[in-house]
Design an enzyme around this catalytic site. Sequence first.
Site, PDB file in Angstrom:
ATOM      1  N   GLU A  40      40.174  15.869  49.136  1.00  0.00           N
ATOM      2  CA  GLU A  40      40.870  15.636  50.409  1.00  0.00           C
ATOM      3  C   GLU A  40      40.125  14.605  51.265  1.00  0.00           C
ATOM      4  OE1 GLU A  40      41.056  18.974  53.117  1.00  0.00           O
ATOM      5  OE2 GLU A  40      43.050  18.408  53.812  1.00  0.00           O
ATOM      6  N   LYS A 112      50.619  17.205  54.338  1.00  0.00           N
ATOM      7  CA  LYS A 112      50.069  18.565  54.474  1.00  0.00           C
ATOM      8  C   LYS A 112      50.903  19.393  55.450  1.00  0.00           C
ATOM      9  CE  LYS A 112      45.508  20.735  55.285  1.00  0.00           C
ATOM     10  NZ  LYS A 112      44.068  20.399  55.416  1.00  0.00           N
ATOM     11  N   CYS A 149      44.424  21.640  50.678  1.00  0.00           N
ATOM     12  CA  CYS A 149      43.442  22.522  51.323  1.00  0.00           C
ATOM     13  C   CYS A 149      44.058  23.792  51.928  1.00  0.00           C
ATOM     14  CB  CYS A 149      42.670  21.714  52.346  1.00  0.00           C
ATOM     15  SG  CYS A 149      41.027  22.407  52.675  1.00  0.00           S
TER      16      CYS A 149
END
Lengths: 291, 291
Positions: A40, A112, A149
């Site tokens: 990331e 995300k 994540c």
Amino acid sequence: MKIALLQMKYQGSHKKTIEKTVENIRQASRDKSSLVILQELHQGEYFCQSEDTKNFEYAKNFDDDVIFWSKVAKQYGVVLVTSLFEQRTAGLYHNTAVVFDKDGTMAGKYRKMHIPDDPSFHEKFYFTPGDLGFKPIKTSIGTLGILLCWDQWYPEAARIMSLNGAQILIYPTAIGWFDNDSKEEKKKQLKAWKIIQQSHAIANSIPVVCVNRVGLERHPRDLREQGIRFWGNSFVCDGWGSILAKGEKDKEEIVYAKLDLKQSKEIRDIWPFFRDRRIDAYKDILQRYCW
Amino acid sequence: MKIALLQMKYQGSHKKTIEKTVENIRQASRDKSSLVILQELHQGEYFCQSEDTKNFEYAKNFDDDVIFWSKVAKQYGVVLVTSLFEQRTAGLYHNTAVVFDKDGTMAGKYRKMHIPDDPSFHEKFYFTPGDLGFKPIKTSIGTLGILLCWDQWYPEAARIMSLNGAQILIYPTAIGWFDNDSKEEKKKQLKAWKIIQQSHAIANSIPVVCVNRVGLERHPRDLREQGIRFWGNSFVCDGWGSILAKGEKDKEEIVYAKLDLKQSKEIRDIWPFFRDRRIDAYKDILQRYCW
């Protein structure tokens, strides 16, 4: 299919970090990987430890970043999963994964969806929650369910990616410990993080790939803060949740694994979880809380 | 809060099995357990290995069974989680968990929602899928999210129970190996089964209790069939997914654990997964498949 996970430290500058990343992609390509996955926000440090408007500068060259990594993917002939900071317009930024096919074409992007905000992880300051949904990305080597994540804690995200046809779930991530945490605290955090991701493989009978950053990054402004010691431990598991390959907790490395995308059908024919889902009874999933 | 999991073998007859179960409940009560959990269909053998209409006989005394276990709960002063075969009317049967409070009152029931059907697990022949939804059951010692066996593979079930206020997830279950399976096959099945359940604890930051049957039960009709060797391994984990107590793979035993229901808030305040759920983007969960 051979895949490569680049578990790396921040090299002290964006320039050096990008150079080393490209060198590692070259190595992975030489080693016959057809899919290379970066961690990331791999272009630099994990800048979300503090809230600083200067860091928005990192997002303004998003279009150039896309062109740059496109060329890298083409040059080394790999499907490449990148994780970039996207400026969409002034005051509107995303944490965005961009996937390139072997010929350099952009296969798709994922913004995300679940944005964390914890001490030293001030992501809600920087990133607007994604608006592209949970759509997997088709490439020449398979359909990739990219998640980022914090998304890894949400079974909903993994499930929807799978229902939309993902053949692999891929999590570029940046998670670590604080040195002041007890040994026991660190151990249970790491274990929970592994298990929750393995569980997405099991629930959906597809492999999971997780690439985490490694090394200590000091807090940029507050010297009393310890900074984050990213815990590495990048791993690949198959559709049973069985670990195929794993990185160390404190070392940079290229983690290689071989994936068999045909395994999914074998598992699902034995344990047909999709057959029996109670879609008539899942509406409460759309509630914040039912009380 | 001390809890007891009764991991047992079928004792050769319903009568003997029930007697031994009651004896174990007495023991658990003496040992100061306030919650006792029985395995799936604990009144007898796992009869779903074959499809036989004679087995519907086992369901017709459901009301008497409820009265019986109610008295046991009251006599030993424990909250008791039972798993019974329920005849609702002729030709309509459920796999039903009934929960009794310490004073013998029926606290609530849960009808198994996800019904498996695999060779030697012919549950779709016997059980109509539940129609009570995923509603936790309030008792004097806490709000219990009861789910049954095959439900354990579905993150949706665990999530909805949690959104509805469950403080513990409880899985009475009956799963095992076939002796002809390879050692490796057995290992990965068991591992996947543990991980998926630990993941529900982690995703929802609440403890998970799983009570599995143990011992070999031969196929009742087909002597070429090996029967099922139930794999025990009953376990309790906390809201981090950390194992607190665990049964053996091949032994009858009472597995004890102590649960701290206050831990949930501590975990959720550090890792607030509920805060960031993208309920605006989960609609595809209600699809069978999105293609």
